[in-house]
Design a protein around this motif. Sequence first.
Motif, short mmCIF file in Angstrom:
data_model
loop_
_atom_site.label_atom_id
_atom_site.label_comp_id
_atom_site.label_asym_id
_atom_site.label_seq_id
_atom_site.Cartn_x
_atom_site.Cartn_y
_atom_site.Cartn_z
N SER A 1 0.84 -1.19 0.00
CA SER A 1 0.00 0.00 0.00
C SER A 1 0.87 1.24 0.00
O SER A 1 1.87 1.30 0.73
CB SER A 1 -0.90 0.00 1.23
N GLN B 1 0.70 5.78 -0.85
CA GLN B 1 -0.11 6.95 -1.17
C GLN B 1 0.16 7.39 -2.61
O GLN B 1 1.21 7.10 -3.18
CB GLN B 1 0.21 8.09 -0.21
N THR C 1 -4.37 0.86 -8.60
CA THR C 1 -4.73 -0.19 -7.65
C THR C 1 -5.23 -1.42 -8.38
O THR C 1 -6.16 -1.35 -9.19
CB THR C 1 -5.81 0.31 -6.67
N THR D 1 -2.04 -1.34 -3.77
CA THR D 1 -3.12 -0.44 -3.38
C THR D 1 -2.58 0.97 -3.26
O THR D 1 -1.63 1.21 -2.52
CB THR D 1 -3.76 -0.87 -2.05
N SER E 1 -3.63 4.82 -2.36
CA SER E 1 -4.65 5.65 -1.74
C SER E 1 -4.45 7.11 -2.12
O SER E 1 -3.34 7.57 -2.33
CB SER E 1 -4.63 5.48 -0.23
#
Length: 125
Positions: free
Chosen positions: A11, A13, A90, A122, A124
Amino acid sequence: AVYVVESGGGSVQAGGSLRLACKVSGLPVDATDMVWFRQGGGNECELVSLTTRDGSTRYSDSVQGRFTVSRDRAGNTVFLQMDSLKPEDTAVYYCVADGPLSGGTCFGLRGYGYWGRGTQVTVSS
């Protein structure tokens, strides 16, 4: 037998970077086409990159300029460097040796080449 194992997902950003690795055994990565696909939640597998035996790589328009493929012949590994990541990146990323040369439904494509189990990325916002 040929085995393909992806690693490096996670994950991050938006704007960040990840590097995926694809370790292959049983087939030299410079003796076949190496392909990265991604599945973003639906049934379609988008072709992200295609690296031919001579080392040249073609990228999808959606990742061109942000993703870079490299090969480590000694380790028989292919890397996908992903920079400037966006939420729309993603997906589950699959590495395929001797794989299909275009995208399509994942179910249909899986009959061709040697697929890893995939690694989740992923991003975000």
